[in-house]
Design an enzyme around this catalytic site. Structure first.
Site, PDB file in Angstrom:
ATOM      1  N   ASP A  87       0.837  -1.193   0.000  1.00 24.41           N
ATOM      2  CA  ASP A  87       0.000   0.000   0.000  1.00 24.41           C
ATOM      3  C   ASP A  87       0.873   1.243   0.000  1.00 24.41           C
ATOM      4  O   ASP A  87       1.910   1.299   0.668  1.00 24.41           O
ATOM      5  CB  ASP A  87      -0.900  -0.016   1.245  1.00 24.41           C
ATOM      6  CG  ASP A  87      -1.762   1.231   1.331  1.00 24.41           C
ATOM      7  OD1 ASP A  87      -2.589   1.432   0.423  1.00 24.41           O
ATOM      8  OD2 ASP A  87      -1.586   1.999   2.291  1.00 24.41           O
TER       9      ASP A  87
ATOM     10  N   HIS B 145       4.737   4.131  -3.401  1.00 25.47           N
ATOM     11  CA  HIS B 145       5.605   5.224  -3.838  1.00 25.47           C
ATOM     12  C   HIS B 145       6.086   6.077  -2.674  1.00 25.47           C
ATOM     13  O   HIS B 145       7.033   6.854  -2.843  1.00 25.47           O
ATOM     14  CB  HIS B 145       4.884   6.101  -4.864  1.00 25.47           C
ATOM     15  CG  HIS B 145       3.543   6.556  -4.410  1.00 25.47           C
ATOM     16  ND1 HIS B 145       2.422   5.752  -4.459  1.00 25.47           N
ATOM     17  CD2 HIS B 145       3.132   7.737  -3.884  1.00 25.47           C
ATOM     18  CE1 HIS B 145       1.392   6.416  -3.987  1.00 25.47           C
ATOM     19  NE2 HIS B 145       1.787   7.617  -3.625  1.00 25.47           N
TER      20      HIS B 145
ATOM     21  N   ASP C 299     -10.583   1.031  -4.991  1.00 30.85           N
ATOM     22  CA  ASP C 299     -10.669   2.396  -4.475  1.00 30.85           C
ATOM     23  C   ASP C 299     -10.922   3.416  -5.575  1.00 30.85           C
ATOM     24  O   ASP C 299     -10.662   4.600  -5.416  1.00 30.85           O
ATOM     25  CB  ASP C 299      -9.385   2.757  -3.709  1.00 30.85           C
ATOM     26  CG  ASP C 299      -8.118   2.469  -4.495  1.00 30.85           C
ATOM     27  OD1 ASP C 299      -8.229   2.012  -5.651  1.00 30.85           O
ATOM     28  OD2 ASP C 299      -7.026   2.697  -3.955  1.00 30.85           O
TER      29      ASP C 299
END
Length: 1614
Positions: free
Chosen positions: A639, A642, A759
Site C-alpha cells: 500500500d 511510492h 478504491d
C-alpha cells in the site's frame, strides 16, 4: 570435465563497458526457477571491466540463504582473445543486485549497482478447460506464469465471519479467479478504515465467530492460516493481502509507548512551524463565531471572509516570520556588546574587497555570504544568525573603503531604511561630520573603555536614531567623542545591512505564506463547497476548516514520561506530483508547513530513519508484521508504495521472503515516470505493477492500454530468431551443459491489469454501466496478470465505501447469472488456459468505439478473437460502425455474442446487502463468417450483425490450418544440409556482392527491397543485415517485412540463386532442396506470418552456415570472441569464384578480393600487395592453408623482372608497378612455412612459370606460356638476386591503355641496393610503387600524372620486410634448408658476392642511424638527418634518400610494419616512444592517419568525385595524405604489443597492454557489428568520419586485426 547431453536455458545479459546496463536493460526480469537455469553475464574484451573484472552479486552462489548485504564474487576470464562471461545458476526467486569490480590504470574501480528480478514460482491447483471440460493437467499443482494470475479484490469484513466464507469463495473460484486480494484484515483504528491499522499483529474481531473472538491472538492467527490454506487446497484460490508500511492508525495504542515511531517535534523539530500553524487553525476553527465569522459555510463569499481572518488570527498570531528571518534586535545587541570589547578584528576576510564600491544590495549579499549561519535547524525561531566578529570586520572594512569618497559625499545623504537611493554607493555618514582619518579611527575605537560607551536603544527591531536620519543635530551628538561617533556609525550601518539581508528572507516568508493561503483555500473549498467534495459546511474544532495535520497523542500516566513535543506526531497523506524519493516529512521538505499534503487524518506517518538504529522498535515491529503475513499469504500488495522508503521496503520484504521465498509482490505506483517505477521495482522486487482500465478516458486510450499489456505482436520474430545454442559451465566448474541462449534485451515491469480497483469509480459512475462488459472482457484478453474488484461483475453502481460500508456482499442462488458473471467465467478461465498454453502474441485494433483483440499461440497459431463495442457515454448505440474483419489464412468459429442490458439506471438501494444494478446478459446474433479469397489468398471475413449495441462483445475461436509444429519442421535437418559445403561454397551461401553475382550469373544481382534499397549481399549475410535490427526491435512494420507479406519474391530469390550456382558448386544441392522444402511450407501460411517464418528459416540457415565455416577454421577463430569470429568470416567473404578473373588465366577457381564492392571482379579484384598483406590474417590465422598456398603459387607463377604483380588479372596481363609486393610476397611465404602443417616442405613446391626467363611478355594462350617449372625456393632466390643486382624496366604496354593518368616517366620501374646501407632504393617522382599509390587524375586541377605520394628512395616498411626475409633465409641456410648462401653481384664495383648474413648485418647497423630522429636535438650528430627539415622528434622517418627530402621526415604510419616484421632493427625504447607519439598523433577512431595533421600537406577528407581546382584534393589526390586507413591500425597495435610488453608498462603485466589494445579496438568491434557489409572499411575520413568513396569492407582491414589477435593469443599462452 564431463558434458551432459541435456538442453538447458542460458539467459545472456550483456553489460556495458563500465559494467552497467544499457538504458533499455534497466529492468531485467527472469522467469521463475521451476528448473534451475543459467544467467550469463557477458562482457566484451574491449570493455573497461574486462581488465581483471570480478562479478559481485548478492544472489547466493554457494547455495546459502539470501543476504542482501552479502555479495559473492566470481572472476571473469582474463583471456582477451576469447568470449568473456561469467555464469551463475539461478535457483531462487527474488530481487538481486550486482556490480563489477575491475582495474583501470592500476586503480580498482567499481561499477554502479544494477539489478535483476527473478519471478516467484506460483503454483495453482489445475482446473478443467472451460470449453472442453478436459483437465488442464493431471498433476496436483501446476506452476503458472505471472500472466496467468486472475485476482479479485475483496473487503473481508463484508464477507462476514470466516466460517461463512465458503459460498463466496466457491463463486469467486467458479468465475475463474485464482487469487484473492484481501484488503487489510488487521484490527482497525477509530476511523474504521482497513488501511488505518490499530495493531499490525492482531486481526479484526469481525473476521471471527463470536466464540472465536475471545481466543488468543495466536489462536486467531491459526484460524486465518487454516482459512488461507483451505482456499488454496479446496478452491484453487491463492491469497494476497495488503501490507501497510507507511502509517498506523492515529489511535494505535503503541504510539503512546513509542511516539518516536512517528515524526514528532522532538525527532523532527523542523515540523514545529507546521504544528503551530495546525494548532492555530484548530483554534481558529473553534472560535470562528466569537471572532465574528460564520461557522456555517454556504458560499465562496463566506469562505473568502474566513480566509481573510486566517491572515490575522492564524498567520500573524503565530508570528510565522520569526522562523525565517534574523532577529535584528538581538543582532544589534550582540554587535553593540562586541564594540565594547577591546578585541582586535581579523580583517583578512575582506582586505582585498572595496566594499564601498559595491551597491547596498551587493554589500548585504557579501556579508550574508560570509557571516550568515544557522544556530540550529529550521523549526526554531530566529535560527538564522550573523557572525558578529565577521560583521564587525565587514563594517570596519566598509568604513575604511569609504574614506576615499569622504570629500565627495555629504554625510547627511544617507537613508538607512531606503536602500534603493544608495544602489551604487552607501556610506551612511553623519550630518555635518566627517569620517575620522584612517590613522586614528580604529585606534580610538579599540582603545575605548566601557565608561565611554555610547547609549544605544535596542528595544526595537528597527532601531534607528531618528534625529540622525533626519539630519538633525543635538547637544548629545556635539559632545560625543570620536570613538562614540564611530560606534554609532557602525551600529547604524550594521542595522541597515541586517535589514537588507532580511529583505529576501521576508520575501521568502511572504512567498511561503502565499502558498499556505492558496493551499488552504483550495482544500477548504473542496471540503466545504465542491460538488464532489464531502460538503462539510459546519466548521468547528471537531470538523475544522481543513483537516488537522497532526495527531495529538493524549497526555496521561503512560505518555507523560516522554519529552515535551514528542506527543505531536504528523499524519500521513500524499502530494500531487511529488518526488517519491523525497520524504515529504523530512527536514528537506516544507510540505506540511505549506499545507501541500492531502492528509489522512486517521493515519500517523511512520518515521523509520536511515536505518534500524534510528527507530529499532518500529523496524522490529513492522518486520514481525510482514513475516507474520508472509507465513500464510502468498503475496503482498504494498500500500502507498511510492511513499515507502526503499531501504525500509527492502529490509522488510527480505524478511518476508525469508519465510516465503516465492512471495508474489504487487504495488500501485504513482511516481510519475517509468524510470522511477523501475527504480522501485528493482529495489523492492515488485513482480507486478497495478494498472487500471478504468483510467482510460476513451476507446483509443483503452486500446492503447490493452495493447501495452496485451503481449507481443502476432508474428513476432524476436524470441526464436534471437535464441541460439551455447555451452555453459556448471557453477562448480565440474561439467558443461549444452543449452539454448536467450539474450536479455530488457523489458517493462510486469502488469497486473485491473478492470477496476477497489478504491476507484465504477463504470456506472465514470462512464455508463453498459461498459462493464466490454471493459472487463478486454482486460481478460490481455497477456498479463489481470484482476477486478468484488462487485464489478455484479455491476455495483458505486465504489464500496471501505470505511463506512457495513452491508455484506449478497450471495446469489445463481451467481453466474448475475451481472456479467457468465461471460467473466469463460474469459477468465480462458485467460489462464491461454497463459498455460503459450498464447503470448496479440493484435489490438481500434476503430471508432470498437476494440478488437486477437490473442494467439505463436507456434500453432490457434487463437481467440474478441470484438468489444465500448460504452464510454450514453445512451448506448444500437449498432456498431466496424469494418468487416479479414482473418488471413484463418478459420473462425463463434463462441458467443452478447451484450449487457441495463434495465434501469435508477438504483434501489438494498439496506441489507450490497447488490448491483438490475442488468441482463442478452444474446445477440452471431457475426457473419464468410470464407473467401483474393489475390493475397484465402481469408475469413467477419461481419458484425446489424444490432451490436454499446456494451456488446463477441468471442471467436480462430485456427490457422496445417501449421502445428511448423517451427520445429522449418529448423530441422539443417546441419545435414551444410555438411558437405566447403568455404568457397559458403562464400556463395553467405555473401556475394552484386557485381560478383552478375559476373557468375549474368543479369542477376542483390535483392532490392522496395522503400529500403538494395541489400549489400545476395547471400544470407545480405538478408541478415536487414533482419538483425528487425529481430532485435521486433520491427514488423519494416519495409522488408511489408515486402515479405505482399508476395513470395524473396523466398524464390533465395532458392533460385542457389540453383543457378549448382553448375559451379554442386555441393549446394542439399541446401537448395532444404530451402525449397521449407519455403514451400512457408508459402502456405498467411501473409502476416511470412516475415516470422522467413526470418526463422534464414536465421537457422545462417547460424548453420557460420557453424560450418567455423568448423573448417582454426581454433583461433572458432574459440575466439564474437569479434574475432566476425573478422574470421571476412576470410570467407573475400574468397570466392568469379568468372572474370582468378589465379590462372584458363582455370576457374577462387581468389581473394581486395575489397567489396569496388574490387570484386576482373583485373581490379586481385592485387598482389593487398593479397599478401592480407594472407597471414585472412588465411593463415584462420587455418585456410589451401587458399594461402594457391595464392602464393598463383602469384609466384607470374614472377617477372623479379617482381610480383600489383594487379594479377588472372595472370593474363598482370601489371608490375609496385616495389613492395615482392617483399609482402616473401613475408607471406615465411609466414606460411611457420603456420601451416606443411612447414618448410612447402619450399620444395613446384611452380609452373607463366613467362619466359627473359621477362618477355607473351599472351596467356601462347604455347610458350607455363612451359617451365621452378620451386618456391628458386622463386625466393630469383627475387633476391634480381633486387640485389638492380631492376630497371619499362612496363609492358606502357601508355594510356595501361594507365590513362600516368606520364611516360612513371612507367619506368627502377630498384637498386645502396650497398653503403643495404637499403633498397627505388621509384621516381612520377610513379608510386608502394601502397600509397594515388596517381593524380585531374587535368582541371593540374595534378594529372603526378603521384601524391611517390615515396621514392628507401621506404621504411620495405626495408623492414627486406630485413625480415634476410634474417629468415640466413637462418634457413644455416640449418641446411636454403641452398644459397648469398648472391653474386654483377654490377657492384666494390663487391662481387654478398652473403645474406652480411646483407642482413649491413641493414641492422644502418637502420637506426638513417631512420631515427632523436627526441633530443643534441643527439642529432649520431644520426643521418637534416635538422632544418625535422618537424617532429622521437619518431622514425618514413623514407630515406627520397628525391623530395622533406618527405623523409613526414610522420606516417608505415614504420610499425618494419617494427612487426623486423623488431630487431629498432632500439626498443626509441620504438615505444615513436609508437606512443603515433598513438597520440596518427591514431584515429578506426584507422591510422596517413599523415601528421600538422603537416602542410595534410588533407583528411577523401572525395574521389571532387572535380575542383585544388590539386591537393581534386579527384581524391589526398587518398594517402591524411585519411585514416584501417589496415595500418593492425600493424601499429602489433608493434605496440611487442614493444610495450618488453620495455613499457606491459613488461610487468602483459595483460595491461593487451587490455589497452583491446580497448583501442572497441570502435572496430562496434563497426563490424553495425556495418551492413559485415566487415571493416578500407578507410575513414578525418577523425573516423565515414568515407563513402572507400570500400565498406576491405580484406586487409580485417586481416591485420586478425594478425593482432593471433599475436595476443600467443602472448597469452606464454
Amino acid at each position: 570435465m564431463s558434458v551432459k547431453q541435456s538442453m538447458d536455458t542460458v539467459y545472456l545479459l550483456e553489460l556495458e563497458s563500465d559494467g552497467s546496463l544499457s538504458k533499455s536493460k534497466q529492468f531485467i526480469r527472469l522467469p521463475p526457477p521451476t528448473k534451475s537455469y543459467i544467467l550469463r553475464f557477458f562482457i566484451r574484451s574491449d570493455s573497461l571491466i574486462s581488465n581483471e573484472g570480478v562479478l559481485y552479486t548478492n544472489h547466493p552462489l554457494d547455495g546459502s540463504e539470501f543476504d542482501r548485504n552479502k555479495f559473492h564474487s566470481k572472476k571473469f576470464p582474463f583471456v582477451f582473445s576469447r568470449p568473456l562471461g561469467v555464469d551463475i545458476t539461478i535457483k531462487i526467486p527474488g530481487a538481486f543486485e550486482f556490480y563489477i569490480e575491475y582495474k583501470e590504470n592500476e586503480t580498482v574501480k567499481t561499477s554502479k549497482k544494477c539489478y535483476f528480478t527473478v519471478d516467484p514460482i506460483i503454483e495453482i491447483v489445475p482446473r478443467y478447460r472451460i470449453l472442453s471440460s478436459e483437465p488442464i493437467s493431471n498433476e496436483p499443482r501446476v506452476p503458472i506464469p505471472l500472466d496467468g494470475i486472475v485476482i479479485q479484490s475483496v473487503l473481508p469484513k463484508l464477507l462476514g465471519p470466516i466460517s461463512q466464507w465458503d459460498d463466496h469463495i466457491k463463486t469467486i473460484s467458479d468465475l475463474g479467479y485464482n487469487m484473492i486480494h484481501f484488503v487489510p484484515m488487521q484490527s482497525r483504528g477509530a476511523s474504521n478504515s482497513p488501511y488505518s491499522i490499530f495493531d499490525q499483529l492482531t486481526f479484526s474481531d469481525d473476521l471471527f465467530d463470536e466464540k472465536d473472538c475471545k481466543k488468543s491472538s495466536s489462536e486467531k492467527i491459526e484460524i486465518i492460516k487454516k482459512t488461507v490454506n483451505k482456499l488454496d487446497e479446496e478452491y484453487g484460490i491463492l491469497s494476497l493481502t495488503d501490507i501497510v508500511l507507511n502509517h498506523t492508525a492515529h489511535n494505535s495504542e503503541w504510539l503512546q509507548d513509542h511516539p518516536e515511531a512517528g515524526y514528532n517535534l522532538v525527532n523532527s523539530p523542523h515540523l514545529t512551524p507546521a504544528y503551530e500553524l495546525d494548532t492555530a487553525l484548530l483554534d481558529y476553527s473553534e472560535n470562528l463565531s466569537s471572532l465574528g465569522y460564520k461557522s456555517h459555510v454556504e458560499s465562496e463569499e463566506d469562505l473568502k471572509a474566513i480566509m481573510e481572518g486566517v491572515k490575522q488570527h492564524v498567520i500573524s498570531k503565530i508570528r510565522l516570520w520569526e522562523f525565517y528571518v534574523i532577529d535584528v534586535k538581538e543582532a544589534l545587541s550582540e554587535f553593540h556588546a562586541a564594540l565594547d570589547k577591546d578585541v582586535s578584528v581579523n580583517k583578512s576576510l575582506f582586505e582585498n574587497i572595496d566594499i564601498a564600491a559595491l551597491s547596498f544590495t551587493e554589500q548585504a549579499k557579501l556579508l550574508a555570504e560570509k557571516g550568515l549561519y544557522h544556530n540550529c535547524s529550521f523549526g526554531q525561531r530566529f535560527y538564522k544568525k550573523i557572525n558578529i566578529e565577521i560583521a564587525r570586520a565587514f563594517i570596519e572594512r566598509l568604513i575604511e573603503t569609504e574614506e576615499k569618497y569622504k570629500n565627495t559625499i555629504n554625510d547627511s545623504n544617507v537613508s538607512i531604511k531606503d536602500s534603493s537611493q544608495n544602489e551604487h554607493l552607501n556610506t551612511d555618514k553623519l550630518e555635518n561630520s566627517s569620517i575620522p582619518s584612517k590613522s586614528t579611527l580604529f585606534k580610538q575605537s579599540n582603545g575605548m573603555n566601557k565608561s565611554e560607551d555610547a547609549s544605544v536603544d535596542c528595544e526595537s527591531q528597527e532601531m534607528t536614531s531618528e534625529k540622525t536620519i533626519k539630519g538633525e543635530s543635538t547637544e548629545v551628538n556635539e559632545i560625543k567623542s570620536e570613538g562614540e561617533k564611530l560606534h554609532e556609525i557602525m551600529l547604524k550601518k550594521f542595522e541597515a545591512i541586517v535589514n537588507e539581508i532580511n529583505l529576501p528572507l521576508y520575501k521568502s516568508y511572504d512567498d511561503e505564506v502565499a502558498t499556505i493561503l492558496e493551499n488552504l483555500w483550495n482544500r477548504a473549498k473542496y471540503l466545504k463547497l465542491d460538488p464532489h467534495g464531502p460538503k462539510q459546511t459546519e466548521i468547528s474544532r471537531r470538523v475544522p476548516l481543513v483537516e488537522q495535520y497532526f495527531t495529538r497523542i493524549p497526555l496521561n500516566e503512560k505518555t507523560k514520561k516522554h519529552p515535551k513535543g514528542s506527543l505531536a506526531v504528523v499524519n500521513n497523506g500524499w502530494i500531487w506530483n511529488a518526488n517519491p524519493m523525497q520524504d515529504f516529512a523530512s527536514s528537506e521538505s516544507f510540505a506540511y508547513l505549506r499545507r501541500e499534503v492531502i492528509v489522512w487524518g486517521d493515519c500517523v506517518k511512520l518515521r523509520y530513519g536511515k536505518n534500524r538504529d534510528d527507530s529499532p522498535w518500529l523496524w522490529d515491529h513492522m518486520t514481525k508484521y510482514a513475516v507474520q503475513l508472509a507465513s500464510f499469504f502468498h503475496g503482498f500488495r504494498i500500500d502507498n508504495c511510492h511513499s515507502t522508503p526503499l531501504h525500509v521496503g527492502q529490509y522488510i520484504l527480505d524478511a518476508a521472503r525469508h519465510v516465503r521465498p516465492n512471495l508474489y509482490v504487487v504495488a500501485e505506483l504513482f511516481t510519475g515516470s517509468e524510470e522511477m517505477d523501475i527504480k522501485f521495482v528493482n529495489h523492492l522486487g515488485i513482480n507486478s505493477l497495478i494498472r487500471e482500465a478504468m483510467q482510460a478516458w476513451d476507446p483509443h486510450e483503452l486500446s492503447r492500454l490493452v495493447h501495452r499489456h496485451g503481449g507481443k505482436p502476432i508474428g513476432s520474430i524476436d524470441t526464436e530468431c534471437l535464441t541460439d545454442s551455447s555451452t555453459c559451465t556448471n557453477i562448480d566448474d565440474s561439467s558443461k551443459t549444452s543449452g539454448s541462449v536467450v539474450p536479455l534485451t530488457g523489458s517493462n515491469p510486469h502488469a497486473l491489469f485491473m478492470d477496476c480497483t477497489h478504491d476507484n469509480e465504477t463504470p456506472h459512475q465514470k462512464k455508463i454501466a453498459e461498459d462493464s462488459l466490454p471493459n472487463g472482457a478486454l482486460v481478460a484478453m490481455s497477456s498479463c496478470a489481470i484482476g477486478s474488484v468484488k462487485g464489478y461483475d455484479e455491476i455495483y453502481p458505486t465504489t464500496v465505501d471501505l470505511v463506512n460500508e457495513t452491508r455484506p456482499y449478497k450471495l446469489y442462488e445463481k451467481p453466474l447469472e448475475t451481472g456479467i458473471g457468465r461471460v467473466k467465467k469463460v474469459l477468465q478461465h480462458l485467460h489462464v488456459e491461454m497463459t498455460l498454453d503459450g498464447y503470448t502474441e496479440t493484435h489490438v485494433h481500434h476503430e471508432n468505439d470498437s476494440i478488437i483483440v486477437h490473442r494467439v499461440n505463436p507456434h500453432n497459431h490457434n487463437g481467440y478473437l474478441l470484438i468489444a463495442h465500448c460504452a464510454f457515454s450514453g445512451p448506448p448505440n444500437s449498432s456498431c460502425n466496424l469494418s468487416p474483419v479479414k482473418l488471413r489464412g484463418t478459420k473462425a468459429e463463434v463462441l458467443f455474442s452478447t451484450y449487457l442490458e441495463v434495465q434501469s439506471d435508477e438504483f434501489v438501494r438494498d439496506e441489507k446487502y450490497l447488490t448491483g444494478l438490475p442488468v441482463t446478459l442478452k444474446p445477440l446474433n452471431a457475426p457473419n463468417l464468410r470464407e473467401t479469397s483474393d489475390e493475397r489468398g484465402k481469408y475469413t471475413e467477419v461481419t458484425l450483425p446489424k444490432e451490436f449495441p454499446s456494451g456488446s462483445v463477441t468471442l471467436l475461436k480462430t485456427e490457422v490450418n496445417k501449421h502445428n509444429s511448423l517451427d520445429e519442421i522449418l529448423i530441422s535437418d539443417i546441419d545435414e544440409a551444410f555438411q558437405e559445403l566447403n568455404l568457397v561454397d559458403l562464400n556463395i551461401v553467405l555473401y556475394r556482392c552484386g557485381s560478383e553475382e552478375n559476373d557468375v550469373t549474368p543479369g542477376h544481382g542483390t535483392y532490392e527491397v522496395p522503400g529500403y534499397g538494395h541489400l549489400p549481399y545476395c547471400g544470407l549475410e545480405g538478408f541478415m543485415s536487414v533482419l538483425r535490427p528487425i529481430m532485435k526491435e521486433n520491427d514488423l512494420g519494416h519495409p522488408f517485412c511489408n515486402n515479405l507479406r505482399e508476395g513470395h519474391w524473396v523466398l524464390d530469390y533465395v532458392v533460385d540463386r542457389l540453383v543457378r550456382y549448382l553448375k559451379y558448386s554442386p555441393n549446394l544441392k542439399k541446401l537448395c532442396d532444404w530451402f525449397q522444402e521449407r519455403f514451400t511450407l512457408v508459402k502456405t501460411v498467411p501473409g502476416f506470418l511470412i516475415p516470422k517464418y522467413f526470418s526463422l528459416v534464414v536465421k537457422t540457415a545462417y547460424s548453420a552456415a557460420i557453424k560450418r565455416v567455423m568448423s573448417q577454421l582454426s581454433p583461433c577463430a572458432y574459440e575466439g570472441s564474437l569479434f574475432i569470429q566476425s573478422l574470421a568470416l571476412c576470410s570467407v567473404q573475400m574468397y570466392g569464384i568469379v568468372l572474370s578473373t582468378g589465379l590462372h588465366p584458363t582455370e576457374i577457381g577462387p581468389s581473394m578480393a581486395a575489397g567489396l564492392p569496388h574490387f570484386a571482379t576482373s583485373h581490379m579484384r586481385c592485387w598482389g600487395r593487398d593479397v599478401f598483406i592480407s594472407l597471414r590474417g585472412l588465411f593463415l590465422t584462420t587455418g585456410n592453408f589451401e587458399a594461402a598456398k594457391k595464392h602464393i603459387i598463383g602469384f609466384g607463377s607470374v614472377l617477372k623482372h623479379g617482381m610480383i604483380p600489383n594487379l594479377l588479372d588472372a595472370a593474363r596481363r598482370p601489371r608490375y608497378n609496385c616495389r613492395d609486393a615482392p617483399w609482402w610476397f616473401l613475408q607471406s611465404i615465411q609466414d606460411y612455412c611457420k603456420f601451416s602443417p606443411e612447414g618448410l616442405d612447402f619450399l620444395k613446391t613446384p611452380v609452373t612459370r607463366r613467362f619466359h626467363k627473359n621477362d618477355e611478355f607473351i599472351e596467356a594462350d601462347d604455347p610458350q606460356s607455363y612451359k617451365y617449372e621452378v620451386t618456391i625456393l628458386e622463386i625466393i632466390q630469383e627475387i633476391m638476386e634480381r633486387h640485389a643486382n638492380g631492376i630497371h624496366f619499362k612496363e609492358w604496354n606502357a601508355g594510356p591503355n595501361l594507365d590513362h593518368a600516368m606520364t611516360d616517366k612513371g612507367f619506368h620501374v627502377d630498384v637498386d641496393v645502396d650497398w653503403e646501407t643495404g637499403f633498397l632504393n627505388g621509384g621516381n617522382e612520377w610513379n608510386c610503387g608502394t601502397w600509397m599509390d594515388k596517381m593524380g587524375e585531374s587535368e582541371k586541377a593540374g595534378n594529372k600524372g603526378k603521384p601524391a605520394t611517390p615515396r621514392n628512395g628507401a621506404a621504411v616498411e620495405i626495408i623492414g620486410l627486406l630485413k625480415s626475409t634476410l634474417r629468415w633465409i640466413t637462418e634457413l641456410n644455416k640449418n641446411g634448408h636454403y641452398p644459397w648462401k648469398g648472391i653474386e653481384l654483377k654490377e657492384c664495383p666494390t663487391k662481387k658476392f654478398i652473403t645474406f648474413a652480411e646483407w642482413d648485418d649491413l641493414i641492422q647497423k644502418s637502420f637506426e642511424k638513417n631512420f631515427y630522429i632523436p627526441i633530443d636535438q643534441n643527439e642529432d650528430s649520431k644520426y643521418k638527418l637534416n635538422p632544418k627539415l625535422v618537424s617532429r622528434r622521437g619518431i622514425y622517418k618514413d623514407l630515406c634518400n627520397s628525391s623530395r627530402e622533406y618527405e623523409d621526415y613526414q610522420l606516417r604510419p608505415n614504420f610499425p610494419v618494419a617494427m612487426v616484421v623486423a623488431p630487431e632493427l629498432f632500439d626498443e625504447h626509441h620504438a615505444l616512444q615513436a609508437l606512443n607519439i603515433a598513438r597520440e598523433i596518427l591514431a584515429g577512431p578506426l584507422g591510422m592517419r596517413t599523415l601528421d595533421p600538422n603537416d602542410w600537406a595534410y588533407r583528411g577528407v577523401y572525395d574521389n568525385s571532387n572535380d575542383g581546382t585544388d590539386p591537393s584534393i581534386a579527384k581524391g589526390w589526398n587518398y594517402h595524405q591524411g585519411p585514416e586507413w584501417l589496415w595500418c591500425t593492425g600493424y601499429f597495435l602489433r608493434a605496440y604489443l611487442y614493444f610495450d610488453t618488453r620495455v613499457g608498462r606491459g613488461k610487468e603485466n602483459k595483460h595491461e597492454t593487451i587490455h589497452n589494445i583491446t580497448r583501442h579496438l572497441k570502435p572496430h568491434r562496434e563497426s563490424i557489428e553495425t556495418n551492413a557489409w559485415a566487415g571493416l572499411p578500407e578507410l575513414t575520413n578525418a577523425d573516423g568520419a565515414p568515407c563513402h568513396h572507400s570500400c565498406p569492407t576491405q580484406a586487409w582491414s580485417a586481416a591485420t586485426i586478425l594478425d593482432l589477435f593471433d599475436d595476443i593469443k600467443k602472448l597469452e599462452a606464454c
